[in-house]
Design an enzyme around this catalytic site. Structure first.
Site, PDB file in Angstrom:
ATOM      1  N   TYR A  59      -3.699  22.269 -53.267  1.00  0.00           N
ATOM      2  CA  TYR A  59      -4.037  22.463 -52.067  1.00  0.00           C
ATOM      3  C   TYR A  59      -4.867  23.901 -52.034  1.00  0.00           C
ATOM      4  O   TYR A  59      -4.699  24.790 -52.503  1.00  0.00           O
ATOM      5  CB  TYR A  59      -2.993  22.928 -51.060  1.00  0.00           C
ATOM      6  CG  TYR A  59      -1.869  21.666 -50.980  1.00  0.00           C
ATOM      7  CD1 TYR A  59      -2.510  20.288 -51.175  1.00  0.00           C
ATOM      8  CD2 TYR A  59      -0.668  21.711 -50.365  1.00  0.00           C
ATOM      9  CE1 TYR A  59      -1.499  19.273 -51.017  1.00  0.00           C
ATOM     10  CE2 TYR A  59       0.158  20.782 -50.068  1.00  0.00           C
ATOM     11  CZ  TYR A  59      -0.257  19.504 -50.455  1.00  0.00           C
ATOM     12  OH  TYR A  59       0.625  18.647 -50.273  1.00  0.00           O
ATOM     13  N   SER A 198       3.025  14.299 -43.467  1.00  0.00           N
ATOM     14  CA  SER A 198       2.209  13.627 -42.529  1.00  0.00           C
ATOM     15  C   SER A 198       3.393  13.106 -41.462  1.00  0.00           C
ATOM     16  O   SER A 198       3.066  11.925 -40.728  1.00  0.00           O
ATOM     17  CB  SER A 198       1.189  12.624 -42.899  1.00  0.00           C
ATOM     18  OG  SER A 198       0.407  13.160 -44.003  1.00  0.00           O
ATOM     19  N   PRO A 199       4.217  13.702 -40.811  1.00  0.00           N
ATOM     20  CA  PRO A 199       5.158  13.097 -40.051  1.00  0.00           C
ATOM     21  C   PRO A 199       4.592  12.967 -38.508  1.00  0.00           C
ATOM     22  O   PRO A 199       4.967  12.369 -37.735  1.00  0.00           O
ATOM     23  CB  PRO A 199       5.919  14.234 -39.877  1.00  0.00           C
ATOM     24  CG  PRO A 199       5.574  15.639 -40.162  1.00  0.00           C
ATOM     25  CD  PRO A 199       4.469  15.098 -41.137  1.00  0.00           C
ATOM     26  N   LEU A 200       3.348  13.512 -38.481  1.00  0.00           N
ATOM     27  CA  LEU A 200       2.799  13.357 -37.032  1.00  0.00           C
ATOM     28  C   LEU A 200       1.547  12.372 -37.198  1.00  0.00           C
ATOM     29  O   LEU A 200       0.386  12.419 -36.358  1.00  0.00           O
ATOM     30  CB  LEU A 200       2.124  14.778 -36.381  1.00  0.00           C
ATOM     31  CG  LEU A 200       3.407  15.644 -35.996  1.00  0.00           C
ATOM     32  CD1 LEU A 200       2.684  16.888 -35.773  1.00  0.00           C
ATOM     33  CD2 LEU A 200       3.942  15.054 -35.051  1.00  0.00           C
ATOM     34  N   GLN A 202      -0.939  12.743 -39.303  1.00  0.00           N
ATOM     35  CA  GLN A 202      -2.075  14.005 -39.107  1.00  0.00           C
ATOM     36  C   GLN A 202      -2.767  14.077 -37.786  1.00  0.00           C
ATOM     37  O   GLN A 202      -3.839  14.307 -37.661  1.00  0.00           O
ATOM     38  CB  GLN A 202      -3.126  13.301 -40.185  1.00  0.00           C
ATOM     39  CG  GLN A 202      -2.831  13.410 -41.611  1.00  0.00           C
ATOM     40  CD  GLN A 202      -3.670  13.056 -42.525  1.00  0.00           C
ATOM     41  OE1 GLN A 202      -4.729  12.546 -42.205  1.00  0.00           O
ATOM     42  NE2 GLN A 202      -3.543  13.668 -43.701  1.00  0.00           N
ATOM     43  N   LEU A 204      -2.288  12.062 -35.198  1.00  0.00           N
ATOM     44  CA  LEU A 204      -2.376  10.798 -34.472  1.00  0.00           C
ATOM     45  C   LEU A 204      -1.228  10.742 -33.179  1.00  0.00           C
ATOM     46  O   LEU A 204      -1.491  10.366 -32.045  1.00  0.00           O
ATOM     47  CB  LEU A 204      -2.336   9.712 -35.125  1.00  0.00           C
ATOM     48  CG  LEU A 204      -2.643   8.473 -34.578  1.00  0.00           C
ATOM     49  CD1 LEU A 204      -3.945   8.211 -33.779  1.00  0.00           C
ATOM     50  CD2 LEU A 204      -2.341   7.277 -35.648  1.00  0.00           C
ATOM     51  N   LEU A 205      -0.046  11.131 -33.839  1.00  0.00           N
ATOM     52  CA  LEU A 205       0.878  10.943 -32.927  1.00  0.00           C
ATOM     53  C   LEU A 205       1.217  11.992 -31.636  1.00  0.00           C
ATOM     54  O   LEU A 205       2.242  12.060 -30.867  1.00  0.00           O
ATOM     55  CB  LEU A 205       2.365  10.810 -33.716  1.00  0.00           C
ATOM     56  CG  LEU A 205       2.389   9.473 -34.865  1.00  0.00           C
ATOM     57  CD1 LEU A 205       3.731   9.619 -35.693  1.00  0.00           C
ATOM     58  CD2 LEU A 205       2.317   8.333 -34.011  1.00  0.00           C
ATOM     59  N   GLY A 206       0.326  12.891 -31.817  1.00  0.00           N
ATOM     60  CA  GLY A 206       0.118  13.935 -30.692  1.00  0.00           C
ATOM     61  C   GLY A 206      -0.171  13.357 -29.333  1.00  0.00           C
ATOM     62  O   GLY A 206      -0.211  14.032 -28.277  1.00  0.00           O
ATOM     63  N   GLY A 207      -1.147  12.163 -29.733  1.00  0.00           N
ATOM     64  CA  GLY A 207      -1.563  11.475 -28.449  1.00  0.00           C
ATOM     65  C   GLY A 207      -2.851  11.885 -27.981  1.00  0.00           C
ATOM     66  O   GLY A 207      -3.265  11.430 -26.981  1.00  0.00           O
TER      67      GLY A 207
HETATM   68  N1  LIG Z   1       2.959  14.998 -51.081  1.00  0.00           N
HETATM   69  C1  LIG Z   1       1.753  14.467 -50.675  1.00  0.00           C
HETATM   70  O1  LIG Z   1       1.049  13.593 -51.361  1.00  0.00           O
HETATM   71  C2  LIG Z   1       1.416  15.075 -49.342  1.00  0.00           C
HETATM   72  C3  LIG Z   1       0.172  14.357 -48.443  1.00  0.00           C
HETATM   73  C4  LIG Z   1      -0.224  14.856 -47.394  1.00  0.00           C
HETATM   74  C5  LIG Z   1       0.673  15.941 -46.699  1.00  0.00           C
HETATM   75  N2  LIG Z   1       1.713  16.671 -47.354  1.00  0.00           N
HETATM   76  C6  LIG Z   1       2.273  17.727 -46.952  1.00  0.00           C
HETATM   77  O2  LIG Z   1       2.794  17.420 -45.668  1.00  0.00           O
HETATM   78  C7  LIG Z   1       2.147  18.106 -44.771  1.00  0.00           C
HETATM   79  C8  LIG Z   1       1.993  17.753 -43.408  1.00  0.00           C
HETATM   80  O3  LIG Z   1       1.162  16.589 -43.324  1.00  0.00           O
HETATM   81  P1  LIG Z   1      -0.217  16.522 -43.015  1.00  0.00           P
HETATM   82  O4  LIG Z   1      -0.636  17.939 -42.662  1.00  0.00           O
HETATM   83  O5  LIG Z   1      -0.979  15.506 -43.427  1.00  0.00           O
HETATM   84  O6  LIG Z   1       0.215  15.918 -41.443  1.00  0.00           O
HETATM   85  P2  LIG Z   1       0.829  16.183 -40.227  1.00  0.00           P
HETATM   86  O7  LIG Z   1       1.833  17.259 -40.453  1.00  0.00           O
HETATM   87  O8  LIG Z   1       1.308  14.720 -39.795  1.00  0.00           O
HETATM   88  O9  LIG Z   1      -0.341  16.665 -39.283  1.00  0.00           O
HETATM   89  C9  LIG Z   1      -0.696  18.081 -39.233  1.00  0.00           C
HETATM   90  C10 LIG Z   1      -1.880  18.066 -37.981  1.00  0.00           C
HETATM   91  O10 LIG Z   1      -1.354  17.433 -36.799  1.00  0.00           O
HETATM   92  C11 LIG Z   1      -1.691  18.479 -35.693  1.00  0.00           C
HETATM   93  N3  LIG Z   1      -0.444  19.009 -34.904  1.00  0.00           N
HETATM   94  C12 LIG Z   1       0.463  19.765 -35.763  1.00  0.00           C
HETATM   95  N4  LIG Z   1       1.536  19.946 -34.548  1.00  0.00           N
HETATM   96  C13 LIG Z   1       1.027  19.458 -33.726  1.00  0.00           C
HETATM   97  C14 LIG Z   1       1.977  19.261 -32.414  1.00  0.00           C
HETATM   98  N5  LIG Z   1       2.885  20.089 -32.070  1.00  0.00           N
HETATM   99  N6  LIG Z   1       1.098  18.417 -31.327  1.00  0.00           N
HETATM  100  C15 LIG Z   1      -0.005  18.036 -31.445  1.00  0.00           C
HETATM  101  N7  LIG Z   1      -0.613  18.079 -32.973  1.00  0.00           N
HETATM  102  C16 LIG Z   1       0.040  18.854 -33.571  1.00  0.00           C
HETATM  103  C17 LIG Z   1      -2.701  19.578 -36.148  1.00  0.00           C
HETATM  104  O11 LIG Z   1      -3.852  19.093 -36.464  1.00  0.00           O
HETATM  105  P3  LIG Z   1      -5.047  19.330 -35.090  1.00  0.00           P
HETATM  106  O12 LIG Z   1      -4.267  20.455 -34.272  1.00  0.00           O
HETATM  107  O13 LIG Z   1      -6.215  19.737 -35.795  1.00  0.00           O
HETATM  108  O14 LIG Z   1      -4.911  17.892 -34.516  1.00  0.00           O
HETATM  109  C18 LIG Z   1      -1.997  19.680 -37.654  1.00  0.00           C
HETATM  110  O15 LIG Z   1      -3.032  20.118 -38.496  1.00  0.00           O
HETATM  111  C19 LIG Z   1       0.994  18.874 -45.413  1.00  0.00           C
HETATM  112  O16 LIG Z   1       0.769  20.184 -44.991  1.00  0.00           O
HETATM  113  C20 LIG Z   1       1.518  18.945 -46.957  1.00  0.00           C
HETATM  114  O17 LIG Z   1       2.206  20.094 -47.159  1.00  0.00           O
HETATM  115  C21 LIG Z   1       2.053  16.184 -48.846  1.00  0.00           C
END
Ligand SMILES: NC(=O)c1ccc[n+]([C@@H]2O[C@H](COP(=O)([O-])OP(=O)(O)OC[C@H]3O[C@@H](n4cnc5c(N)ncnc54)[C@H](OP(=O)(O)O)[C@@H]3O)[C@@H](O)[C@H]2O)c1
Length: 324
Positions: A59, A198-200, A202, A204-207
């Site tokens: 990262y 990516s529980p949200l 990325q 998208l599920l924030g709507g």
């Molecule tokens: N092992 C692997 O291969 C792998 C791959 C991917 C990720 N990961 C890990 O998983 C973590 C999380 O996954 P991810 O970052 O891909 O996706 P995510 O957690 O699903 O999405 C994060 C993004 O969602 C938005 N968000 C966060 N909280 C919110 C809320 N309460 N309401 C509305 N929008 C919100 C923000 O973006 P905006 O505000 O810009 O919309 C934020 O940057 C990463 O940081 C990383 O540590 C691991």
């Protein structure tokens, strides 16, 4: 906050913090975020009882680990920092070297959870895991995890390590629920941990994203933000909005609460602001009724996204000049 007891790790907060966003160009959050907001997010996460922080050597080419270690300060040894080795040539001496680099950037003598970032298609775990076992025995790591592993490969990694591989970090959300079928039952049976990344989906599920309002950076290439998938996800967002309204919370919080209420599952959402980490931590307290949980699961299982190839073809078509 709610916690999960995991062998070798102790109490892990059900809602953790993902830090891929820290210092990574892919997310496009810029230097002000990396040098300011990221630190504030970590500090606030600690105040809210978050004890799980996920990072990786790849990262931001080590920047995420550095920012996280600095932001945690004196508390860095008291929480569960989870880092990952990117398995290019994952032979024991190489992994040992790479762990030393991660530990240095994080400011840690011992990394609590050390994960293999993805299965190496050529080098089997019988080669990598003996090196991990040595690192465990020497106390340089607290526990071994894997990421993006199928159930069969997780079990093979267990056998190769000669003790439990405590966690598997996988793509898991209402938009990608396949871990429900095998990884979650295995984790429940064996007392392991599924870390939902990516529980949200990325964000998208924030709507708040749609065809006229797509995010850029790494998410521009995520097929889930393609036109057809934005249409197909609507029924999931519909149930999310309905449940969110009933609990007076946001759709993002319900998306996290759905995961957190599953056995042995923790989430590691990233955050672009302090307000988001506050909302995400609060999601651990949202109690979904069984019928709400079931409606969300049914909507997730019914979601059939189109492939990356179809999304790409659509994108090219959408950019072609329209014939008059
Ligand atoms: N092992 C692997 O291969 C792998 C791959 C991917 C990720 N990961 C890990 O998983 C973590 C999380 O996954 P991810 O970052 O891909 O996706 P995510 O957690 O699903 O999405 C994060 C993004 O969602 C938005 N968000 C966060 N909280 C919110 C809320 N309460 N309401 C509305 N929008 C919100 C923000 O973006 P905006 O505000 O810009 O919309 C934020 O940057 C990463 O940081 C990383 O540590 C691991």
């Amino acid at each position: 906050m709610r916690f999960l007891d995991v062998d070798g790790l102790g109490a892990v907060s059900r809602v953790g913090l993902g830090t891929w966003q820290f210092g990574s160009r892919e997310w496009g959050y810029g230097d002000a975020y990396a040098s300011g907001e990221a630190r504030a997010i970590v500090r606030r996460a600690r105040e809210l009882g978050i004890t799980l922080f996920d990072t990786a050597e790849v990262y931001g080419f080590g920047r995420s680990e550095r920012i996280l270690g600095e932001a945690l300060g004196e508390e860095r040894s008291a929480v569960v920092v989870a880092s990952k080795v990117f398995p290019v040539a994952p032979f024991p001496p190489v992994v040992r070297n790479r762990l030393a680099g991660s530990a240095r950037r994080l400011g840690l003598d011992r990394v609590p959870l050390y994960q293999v970032h993805q299965p190496n298609p050529v080098v089997p775990d019988s080669v990598t895991m003996p090196g991990m076992r040595q690192l465990l025995d020497e106390g340089r790591i607290g526990a071994v995890g894997v990421s993006n592993y199928s159930l069969a490969r997780w079990q093979a990694a267990d056998a190769a390590l000669g003790r439990p591989v405590v966690s598997n970090q996988v793509h898991f959300s209402l938009a990608a629920p396949s871990a429900l079928e095998d990884l979650v039952p295995f984790a429940e049976r064996e007392g392991r941990m599924v870390m939902a990344y990516s529980p949200l989906a990325q964000g998208l599920l924030g709507g708040r994203y749609g065809v006229a309002n797509r995010p850029g950076g790494v998410r521009a290439a995520n097929p889930l933000f393609g036109t057809e998938n934005l249409r197909r996800i609507e029924p999931v967002l519909g149930v999310l909005r309905e449940v969110a309204a009933a609990h007076d919370v946001t759709p993002a919080q319900v998306a996290l609460a759905w995961l957190v209420s599953l056995p042995r599952v923790v989430v590691i959402p990233g955050a672009s602001s302090v307000a988001q980490v506050e909302a995400n931590a609060a999601a651990a307290e949202v109690d979904l009724r069984p019928d709400e949980q079931a409606a969300l699961t049914a909507a997730a299982r019914a979601f059939r996204p189109v492939s990356a190839v179809r999304t790409l073809v659509d994108r090219v078509r959408e950019r072609l000049p329209v014939r008059q």
